[in-house]
Design an enzyme around this catalytic site. Sequence first.
Site, mmCIF file in Angstrom:
data_model
loop_
_atom_site.group_PDB
_atom_site.id
_atom_site.type_symbol
_atom_site.label_atom_id
_atom_site.label_comp_id
_atom_site.label_asym_id
_atom_site.label_seq_id
_atom_site.Cartn_x
_atom_site.Cartn_y
_atom_site.Cartn_z
ATOM 1 N N GLU A 153 0.938 -1.136 -0.040
ATOM 2 C CA GLU A 153 -0.056 -0.206 0.096
ATOM 3 C C GLU A 153 0.899 1.125 0.018
ATOM 4 O O GLU A 153 2.210 1.055 0.531
ATOM 5 C CB GLU A 153 -0.847 -0.251 1.153
ATOM 6 N N ASN A 209 5.948 -12.497 3.129
ATOM 7 C CA ASN A 209 5.364 -11.658 4.266
ATOM 8 C C ASN A 209 6.145 -11.834 5.712
ATOM 9 O O ASN A 209 6.295 -10.865 6.474
ATOM 10 C CB ASN A 209 3.994 -11.541 4.418
ATOM 11 N N GLY A 258 2.626 -2.862 11.104
ATOM 12 C CA GLY A 258 1.058 -2.829 11.463
ATOM 13 C C GLY A 258 0.453 -3.335 9.846
ATOM 14 O O GLY A 258 1.231 -3.801 8.943
ATOM 15 N N CYS A 261 -2.008 -6.992 6.559
ATOM 16 C CA CYS A 261 -1.417 -8.182 6.161
ATOM 17 C C CYS A 261 -0.249 -8.559 6.926
ATOM 18 O O CYS A 261 -0.497 -9.931 7.482
ATOM 19 C CB CYS A 261 -0.788 -7.879 4.739
#
Length: 446
Positions: A153, A209, A258, A261
């Site tokens: 993002e 991730n 934060g 995901c």
Amino acid sequence: MNIAVVGTGYVGLVSGTCFAETGNHVICVDNNESKVESLQNGQLTIYEPGLELLFGRNTKEGRLTFTTDLEYAIKKSEIIFLALPTPPGEDGSADLSYVLGVAEQLGEMMDDYKVIVDKSTVPVGTAEKVTAAIAKKAKVDFDVVSNPEFLREGVAVDDFLKPDRVVIGTSSERAQKVMHRLYEPFVRQGNPIYFMDERSAEMTKYAANSYLATRITFMNEIANLCEIVGANVDMVRIGMGSDSRIGKRFLFPGVGYGGSCFPKDVQALAKTAKDNDYDFNILNSVMNVNNRQKHVLSEKIIKHFGGDLTGRTIALWGLAFKPNTDDIREAPAIYIIEDLLAAGATVTAYDPEAMENMRALFGDKVNFVEHRYDALKDASCLAIVTEWSIFRTPDFSYIAELMKEKVIFDGRNLYSLEDMEEIGFYYNSIGRNSIDKKKSKSKTLS
Ligand SMILES: NC(=O)C1=CN([C@@H]2O[C@H](COP(=O)(O)OP(=O)(O)OC[C@H]3O[C@@H](n4cnc5c(N)ncnc54)[C@H](O)[C@@H]3O)[C@@H](O)[C@H]2O)C=CC1
Ligand SMILES: O=C(O)[C@H]1O[C@H](OP(=O)(O)OP(=O)(O)OC[C@H]2O[C@@H](n3ccc(=O)[nH]c3=O)[C@H](O)[C@@H]2O)[C@H](O)[C@@H](O)[C@@H]1O
């Protein structure tokens, strides 16, 4: 190609827009009527740099449309992307009800061969579950492909248009050809498209991730230790990162990771491990350390003022979980605000994009202001929580005039220790020495 994207959130809207940008016809589907109505009226529903231009162009030229009618979109498309939520269930596992719920409907609606692409982040074995859900009612051939998304993002459009790599999990040659044709325009600079089996593709997403979350967490621990032993984590970061085996990126310590995901994906991978009787020790530590790190800044502030903030105003700069987004999902700011309020503080806050979302959470418990300096009036402390560019070079003399006490707690290490020493603020950051002119002219430990 004709594409349907089911789920028009951060991933669906960016993916759909970018696929339209390369000449495809894209129908984005969402069951949230007001969201679809806004998008049909040309209003973006998320803040994402660069999206507006592409959205405007492609909607105007008719390549990008929006609907709540799933069946219409499915019948019109040969490729169907699922960009649906996979939030954490109560036990930490990824909740697949959105994905499987839509998959069940697809079987009935499909009237010709379709490639169904899972873009949501889903646990290993989901492609098989999606296939089974569709197969219940399907009367035509179809293939299910796992195509995890790696966009961040805030830079989502760039990441999508120029991905480091595209990962595609499929055992079908027919689907492989379709996916290759679709993604070719995005890798013209030579970045790879990796084809693999579905399970490996699903695992790649969680591994990436979780590794990044682990890396950040490791640096947060190094920073905390630097602070105790009198080292400067910024120097340590540069010293480490210049080793090409380590690399410079994603080594910035802060107030904990934060977002929608990392927290949920680390949790979900740990749950997958547990379900398979494998104790993934590192992940359990990562989650524990990150939960603690989200409170580091507020705890330091509360301690600095003697354990009670009654009668004091603490100003926050930054609410989004990272800059250049309005997303506050699992944002460290939420935990920091809760701690400060519990300690009796009056909290004022400013963020360029995320105030509306945070207001929905805290209402009038927090005083949200229109301009960054408005937050500082009579404040005893400025807390930097998100590293928006606008916070990087403020007018410190003006800040000193506005504030009741010249105290800054910086959760993102935005300012140099030398500058802070010169202007005479008490300055405490992450993993570096505090600056406190009252105590000593040289740098002292907090
Ligand atoms: N946000 C991010 O940066 C990234 C997210 N992902 C993954 O992509 C998936 C989607 O994430 P986001 O886009 O952030 O979620 P989001 O919550 O922003 O968007 C999901 C959308 O799906 C819609 N939806 C829910 N049920 C529906 C249904 N039955 N029919 C049609 N639409 C429905 C919702 O109204 C919402 O607009 C998740 O699995 C996430 O882990 C992967 C990479 C990056
Ligand atoms: O699966 C996802 O949704 C996405 O999750 C992350 O992207 P995102 O959450 O948008 O943002 P990041 O830039 O990764 O930041 C995540 C968190 O880590 C923190 N962070 C990041 C980098 C760093 O060095 N230090 C640090 O504390 C950020 O402040 C933020 O809170 C991944 O970077 C994407 O590749 C992935 O597609």
